[in-house]
Design a protein around this motif. Structure first.
Motif, PDB file in Angstrom:
ATOM      1  N   PHE A   1       0.830  -1.209   0.000  1.00  0.00           N
ATOM      2  CA  PHE A   1       0.000   0.000   0.000  1.00  0.00           C
ATOM      3  C   PHE A   1       0.869   1.267   0.000  1.00  0.00           C
ATOM      4  N   SER A   2       2.017   1.198   0.629  1.00  0.00           N
ATOM      5  CA  SER A   2       2.927   2.352   0.648  1.00  0.00           C
ATOM      6  C   SER A   2       3.508   2.606  -0.739  1.00  0.00           C
ATOM      7  N   MET A   3       3.866   1.548  -1.429  1.00  0.00           N
ATOM      8  CA  MET A   3       4.387   1.678  -2.795  1.00  0.00           C
ATOM      9  C   MET A   3       3.322   2.286  -3.707  1.00  0.00           C
ATOM     10  N   GLU A   4       2.092   1.819  -3.551  1.00  0.00           N
ATOM     11  CA  GLU A   4       0.990   2.354  -4.357  1.00  0.00           C
ATOM     12  C   GLU A   4       0.801   3.844  -4.102  1.00  0.00           C
ATOM     13  N   HIS A   5       0.902   4.226  -2.836  1.00  0.00           N
ATOM     14  CA  HIS A   5       0.744   5.638  -2.480  1.00  0.00           C
ATOM     15  C   HIS A   5       1.817   6.499  -3.153  1.00  0.00           C
ATOM     16  N   ILE A   6       3.049   6.040  -3.108  1.00  0.00           N
ATOM     17  CA  ILE A   6       4.133   6.804  -3.729  1.00  0.00           C
ATOM     18  C   ILE A   6       3.930   6.887  -5.239  1.00  0.00           C
ATOM     19  N   LEU A   7       3.546   5.760  -5.840  1.00  0.00           N
ATOM     20  CA  LEU A   7       3.421   5.722  -7.300  1.00  0.00           C
ATOM     21  C   LEU A   7       2.251   6.562  -7.802  1.00  0.00           C
ATOM     22  N   TYR A   8       1.092   6.381  -7.194  1.00  0.00           N
ATOM     23  CA  TYR A   8      -0.115   6.989  -7.749  1.00  0.00           C
ATOM     24  C   TYR A   8      -0.503   8.333  -7.133  1.00  0.00           C
ATOM     25  N   ASP A   9       0.041   8.640  -5.958  1.00  0.00           N
ATOM     26  CA  ASP A   9      -0.304   9.904  -5.295  1.00  0.00           C
ATOM     27  C   ASP A   9       0.872  10.872  -5.220  1.00  0.00           C
ATOM     28  N   VAL A  10       2.021  10.378  -4.754  1.00  0.00           N
ATOM     29  CA  VAL A  10       3.156  11.261  -4.512  1.00  0.00           C
ATOM     30  C   VAL A  10       3.827  11.705  -5.809  1.00  0.00           C
ATOM     31  N   ILE A  11       4.172  10.771  -6.667  1.00  0.00           N
ATOM     32  CA  ILE A  11       4.900  11.124  -7.899  1.00  0.00           C
ATOM     33  C   ILE A  11       4.105  12.101  -8.773  1.00  0.00           C
TER      34      ILE A  11
END
Length: 205
Positions: free
Chosen positions: A165-175
């Motif tokens: 879920f953390s990876m998803e957050h970085i990929l789809y929200d943060v970047i």
């Protein structure tokens, strides 16, 4: 990389120092206290799994296979982050392409996870399969699986789900909202984040 391998750290450091050195950890903690905090989502996933599995044996096997699945999936994230870090001008198209290939990617990962699971259930024996060269990555799980260590796999499952879920957050929200952070996405930083998150989960469940 072995599912249980950790980044060498010969010096025991205070939590604050570890946090400061884990440059990507701030994106993990940005969601702390929110419903979509990765650990909250992981715990919900675990509760749903308990509700839908018919027995402890089924729960145990599913958690073991899903730990392998999410670990393989994390490798895809690591590789994508490395490409984005080296080619920041293509960050958004790469994110979109990754998203569009989700179904195909999950099918590939599911097939690999099943082969690794067969290897574990066979106590490290394999007649030969497409994943033989990478069985060593999951060999550490054999002992825990054979002795039915459900506590170990519960922690591993929740930890790996939190990482996912953390990876998803970085990929789809943060970047997409902060493209300038892509220079932080080195392999070392991502591996540090994975370990940091797992340590965080271990302390709280």
């Amino acid at each position: 990389m072995s599912l249980l391998k950790r980044i060498p750290n010969p010096i025991v450091k205070r939590k604050e120092e570890v946090y400061k050195q884990t440059i990507l950890a701030r994106y993990f903690h940005d969601l702390e206290g929110e419903p979509d905090f990765p650990l909250n989502l992981a715990l919900i996933s675990y509760e749903k799994l308990q509700e839908t599995t018919g027995s402890q044996e089924e729960l145990f096997r599913y958690m073991a296979e899903d730990c392998i699945f999410t670990s393989l999936y994390a490798t895809f994230y690591e590789e994508l982050f490395a490409v984005i870090q080296q080619n920041p001008e293509y960050a958004l198209p790469l994110v979109e392409k990754f998203s569009s290939q989700q179904e195909e990617r999950e099918q590939i990962i599911a097939e690999q996870a099943e082969l690794h699971m067969n290897f574990i259930e066979s106590k490290g024996l394999c007649p030969g399969c497409a994943c033989c060269d990478n069985h060593a990555d999951v060999a550490d799980l054999i002992t825990y699986y054979q002795r039915g260590d459900i506590d170990f796999f519960t922690t591993l499952y929740i930890g790996m789900q939190t990482i996912q879920f953390s990876m998803e957050h970085i990929l789809y929200d943060v970047i997409p909202s902060n493209p300038s952070m892509t220079d932080e996405l080195t392999k070392h930083n991502v591996l540090q984040l994975r370990q940091y998150i797992f340590d965080y989960v271990e302390e709280r469940i």
